[in-house]
Design a protein around this motif. Structure first.
Motif, PDB file in Angstrom:
ATOM      1  N   VAL A  32       0.849  -1.189   0.000  1.00  0.00           N
ATOM      2  CA  VAL A  32       0.000   0.000   0.000  1.00  0.00           C
ATOM      3  C   VAL A  32       0.883   1.237   0.000  1.00  0.00           C
ATOM      4  O   VAL A  32       1.820   1.352   0.800  1.00  0.00           O
ATOM      5  CB  VAL A  32      -0.927   0.015   1.236  1.00  0.00           C
ATOM      6  N   LEU A  33       0.591   2.166  -0.903  1.00  0.00           N
ATOM      7  CA  LEU A  33       1.265   3.455  -0.934  1.00  0.00           C
ATOM      8  C   LEU A  33       0.315   4.509  -0.386  1.00  0.00           C
ATOM      9  O   LEU A  33      -0.796   4.683  -0.918  1.00  0.00           O
ATOM     10  CB  LEU A  33       1.678   3.821  -2.365  1.00  0.00           C
ATOM     11  N   VAL A  34       0.719   5.189   0.676  1.00  0.00           N
ATOM     12  CA  VAL A  34      -0.089   6.250   1.270  1.00  0.00           C
ATOM     13  C   VAL A  34       0.555   7.582   0.909  1.00  0.00           C
ATOM     14  O   VAL A  34       1.618   7.931   1.424  1.00  0.00           O
ATOM     15  CB  VAL A  34      -0.199   6.104   2.805  1.00  0.00           C
TER      16      VAL A  34
ATOM     17  N   PRO B 154       8.898  -3.725  -7.142  1.00  0.00           N
ATOM     18  CA  PRO B 154       9.251  -3.692  -8.576  1.00  0.00           C
ATOM     19  C   PRO B 154       8.062  -3.908  -9.501  1.00  0.00           C
ATOM     20  O   PRO B 154       8.069  -3.411 -10.638  1.00  0.00           O
ATOM     21  CB  PRO B 154      10.271  -4.830  -8.705  1.00  0.00           C
ATOM     22  N   HIS B 155       7.061  -4.643  -9.054  1.00  0.00           N
ATOM     23  CA  HIS B 155       5.890  -4.925  -9.892  1.00  0.00           C
ATOM     24  C   HIS B 155       4.741  -3.957  -9.631  1.00  0.00           C
ATOM     25  O   HIS B 155       3.644  -4.150 -10.159  1.00  0.00           O
ATOM     26  CB  HIS B 155       5.433  -6.364  -9.681  1.00  0.00           C
ATOM     27  N   GLY B 156       5.000  -2.942  -8.835  1.00  0.00           N
ATOM     28  CA  GLY B 156       3.968  -1.951  -8.562  1.00  0.00           C
ATOM     29  C   GLY B 156       3.242  -2.223  -7.256  1.00  0.00           C
ATOM     30  O   GLY B 156       3.366  -3.297  -6.663  1.00  0.00           O
ATOM     31  N   VAL B 157       2.505  -1.230  -6.812  1.00  0.00           N
ATOM     32  CA  VAL B 157       1.762  -1.350  -5.551  1.00  0.00           C
ATOM     33  C   VAL B 157       0.325  -1.755  -5.826  1.00  0.00           C
ATOM     34  O   VAL B 157      -0.208  -1.541  -6.913  1.00  0.00           O
ATOM     35  CB  VAL B 157       1.804  -0.030  -4.757  1.00  0.00           C
ATOM     36  N   ASP B 158      -0.305  -2.342  -4.831  1.00  0.00           N
ATOM     37  CA  ASP B 158      -1.684  -2.825  -4.990  1.00  0.00           C
ATOM     38  C   ASP B 158      -2.719  -1.729  -4.774  1.00  0.00           C
ATOM     39  O   ASP B 158      -3.747  -1.699  -5.452  1.00  0.00           O
ATOM     40  CB  ASP B 158      -1.950  -3.965  -4.004  1.00  0.00           C
ATOM     41  N   THR B 159      -2.440  -0.850  -3.829  1.00  0.00           N
ATOM     42  CA  THR B 159      -3.390   0.209  -3.488  1.00  0.00           C
ATOM     43  C   THR B 159      -2.639   1.497  -3.221  1.00  0.00           C
ATOM     44  O   THR B 159      -1.587   1.486  -2.572  1.00  0.00           O
ATOM     45  CB  THR B 159      -4.197  -0.158  -2.222  1.00  0.00           C
ATOM     46  N   ILE B 160      -3.199   2.595  -3.723  1.00  0.00           N
ATOM     47  CA  ILE B 160      -2.674   3.916  -3.397  1.00  0.00           C
ATOM     48  C   ILE B 160      -3.779   4.695  -2.689  1.00  0.00           C
ATOM     49  O   ILE B 160      -4.884   4.830  -3.227  1.00  0.00           O
ATOM     50  CB  ILE B 160      -2.205   4.679  -4.651  1.00  0.00           C
TER      51      ILE B 160
ATOM     52  N   VAL C 184       3.441   3.834 -10.762  1.00  0.00           N
ATOM     53  CA  VAL C 184       3.767   2.863  -9.720  1.00  0.00           C
ATOM     54  C   VAL C 184       2.617   1.905  -9.401  1.00  0.00           C
ATOM     55  O   VAL C 184       2.807   0.961  -8.636  1.00  0.00           O
ATOM     56  CB  VAL C 184       4.214   3.571  -8.418  1.00  0.00           C
ATOM     57  N   ILE C 185       1.458   2.103 -10.000  1.00  0.00           N
ATOM     58  CA  ILE C 185       0.342   1.206  -9.705  1.00  0.00           C
ATOM     59  C   ILE C 185       0.597  -0.148 -10.367  1.00  0.00           C
ATOM     60  O   ILE C 185       1.089  -0.233 -11.502  1.00  0.00           O
ATOM     61  CB  ILE C 185      -1.006   1.812 -10.194  1.00  0.00           C
TER      62      ILE C 185
ATOM     63  N   ALA D  34      -4.054  -4.722 -11.667  1.00  0.00           N
ATOM     64  CA  ALA D  34      -5.352  -4.665 -10.992  1.00  0.00           C
ATOM     65  C   ALA D  34      -5.311  -3.767  -9.749  1.00  0.00           C
ATOM     66  O   ALA D  34      -6.103  -3.925  -8.835  1.00  0.00           O
ATOM     67  CB  ALA D  34      -5.846  -6.058 -10.614  1.00  0.00           C
ATOM     68  N   GLY D  35      -4.365  -2.833  -9.751  1.00  0.00           N
ATOM     69  CA  GLY D  35      -4.242  -1.938  -8.611  1.00  0.00           C
ATOM     70  C   GLY D  35      -5.309  -0.861  -8.601  1.00  0.00           C
ATOM     71  O   GLY D  35      -5.956  -0.571  -9.620  1.00  0.00           O
ATOM     72  N   VAL D  36      -5.500  -0.266  -7.441  1.00  0.00           N
ATOM     73  CA  VAL D  36      -6.537   0.751  -7.252  1.00  0.00           C
ATOM     74  C   VAL D  36      -5.913   2.012  -6.667  1.00  0.00           C
ATOM     75  O   VAL D  36      -5.176   1.946  -5.677  1.00  0.00           O
ATOM     76  CB  VAL D  36      -7.654   0.258  -6.303  1.00  0.00           C
ATOM     77  N   VAL D  37      -6.222   3.145  -7.272  1.00  0.00           N
ATOM     78  CA  VAL D  37      -5.860   4.436  -6.712  1.00  0.00           C
ATOM     79  C   VAL D  37      -7.126   5.003  -6.063  1.00  0.00           C
ATOM     80  O   VAL D  37      -8.080   5.342  -6.765  1.00  0.00           O
ATOM     81  CB  VAL D  37      -5.324   5.409  -7.778  1.00  0.00           C
TER      82      VAL D  37
END
Length: 341
Positions: A155-157, A217-223, A238-239, A242-245
């Motif tokens: 998770v990226l906050v 490296p493969h991106g974050v799941d949630t921002i 960076v997403i 199937a990631g969600v912003v």
């Protein structure tokens, strides 16, 4: 009773300390003797006139707070009298907010505190329910948070030192996610780390995209996004698949996205306003936040990355001013000289 009231919208000075009769609970309501009222940006925005004039001709602000049930209306279990509770969205569509010695709340909008401190209860509502929605809204994300439910997630906050950012860090770490937080100063970096962030990036000194890719490296799941328009370009880089912003705050009016970059990973932009979250999702959020608080997964205070700022009820206008000036931490209004036991 004493209450902070405004009869017209405008600057914080429209708030006045007035005497009102203690209201009586109607059917399905409870009367809460308030200990602390939490101040949120939306309280400030509504007072300033974002939603128009007070629909009832007057308004006590304050969606969040904590106190003790004083009386119950028809259809509400009378054994609840004396229970310590936190309340959420008290002023949503109602004139009875929490910035008063007493408030009326629909019984479904009270949550038992148990031994959780009033300070924590008053800080839970809007920030933590917003953060919960941001963390669970994606189709491939669990809609229920508990210990271990995000163990395989990154998770990226964005904005890890704000109230919602702090809530997102704490909830995500409680659920065992790897949490990356961005901040603008070294002082805020310390707060994000205290909240539990696994990694902290100072976006004024570091390249956020490069630093995030080192960790994921493969991106974050949630921002969890505090500034949807300003950070869109970074988020798009960076997403992960199937990631969600989850955008809960927006400084401008328009958003431009690199669509061709976002289509292959099936990325999703989700906009979140806590007041319009579907009822079932809101109920789940309340349950999960209460569980996290009871299990010690949520803390308040500077050592939890959420400094507390107290104002007496007579200085409610100053409390609103502090929020308008982006006070770092949680602004609380002490609603009486003697807090309920």
């Amino acid at each position: 009773m004493k209450a902070a009231v405004y009869t017209r919208t405008g600057e914080p000075g429209v708030l006045e300390l007035v005497d009102q009769p203690v209201p009586e609970p109607d059917s399905g309501e409870v009367l809460v003797r308030m200990a602390l009222s939490g101040v949120n940006p939306t309280d400030v925005q509504f007072r300033a006139g974002k939603a128009g004039p007070p629909p009832y001709g007057w308004q006590i602000p304050g969606q969040d707070g904590a106190g003790v049930i004083e009386a119950t209306g028809q259809g509400v279990d009378s054994t609840l009298v004396g229970e310590r509770v936190w309340v959420w969205e008290a002023a949503s569509g109602r004139p009875w907010g929490t910035a008063a010695e007493y408030t009326l709340v629909p019984s479904r909008q009270i949550v038992l505190l148990g031994s959780v401190p009033f300070e924590m209860g008053a800080a839970l509502g809007i920030p933590f329910l917003t953060a919960h929605r941001c963390l669970t809204v994606g189709e491939l994300m669990p809609r229920h948070l508990d210990l271990g439910s995000l163990a395989d997630r990154v998770v990226l906050v964005q904005g890890g030192a704000g109230a919602v950012g702090n809530a997102a860090i704490q909830l995500a770490r409680w659920a065992d996610a790897t949490v990356i937080a961005t901040v603008s100063t070294s002082e805020k970096a310390q707060l994000a780390a205290a909240a539990g962030a696994s990694h902290v990036i100072n976006y004024r000194q570091q390249d956020v995209v490069a630093e995030v890719k080192k960790i994921a490296p493969h991106g974050v799941d949630t921002i969890v996004e505090v500034s949807g328009d300003q950070n869109a370009a970074v988020d798009a880089q960076v997403i992960g698949h199937a990631g969600v912003v989850s955008v809960y705050s927006f400084r401008g009016e328009e958003l431009t996205l690199p669509v061709m970059r976002l289509m292959p990973p099936n990325a999703r932009w989700q906009f979140v306003t806590v007041y319009q979250v579907p009822a079932a999702a809101k109920a789940q959020a309340v349950q999960d936040v209460a569980t996290a608080a009871a299990q010690g997964g949520i803390r308040v205070g500077a050592d939890a990355g959420l400094p507390l700022h107290y104002y007496p009820l007579a200085e409610a206008a100053d409390a609103h001013t502090a929020v308008e000036h982006s006070a770092v931490g949680k602004v609380l209004i002490s609603t009486s000289q003697e807090q309920p036991a």
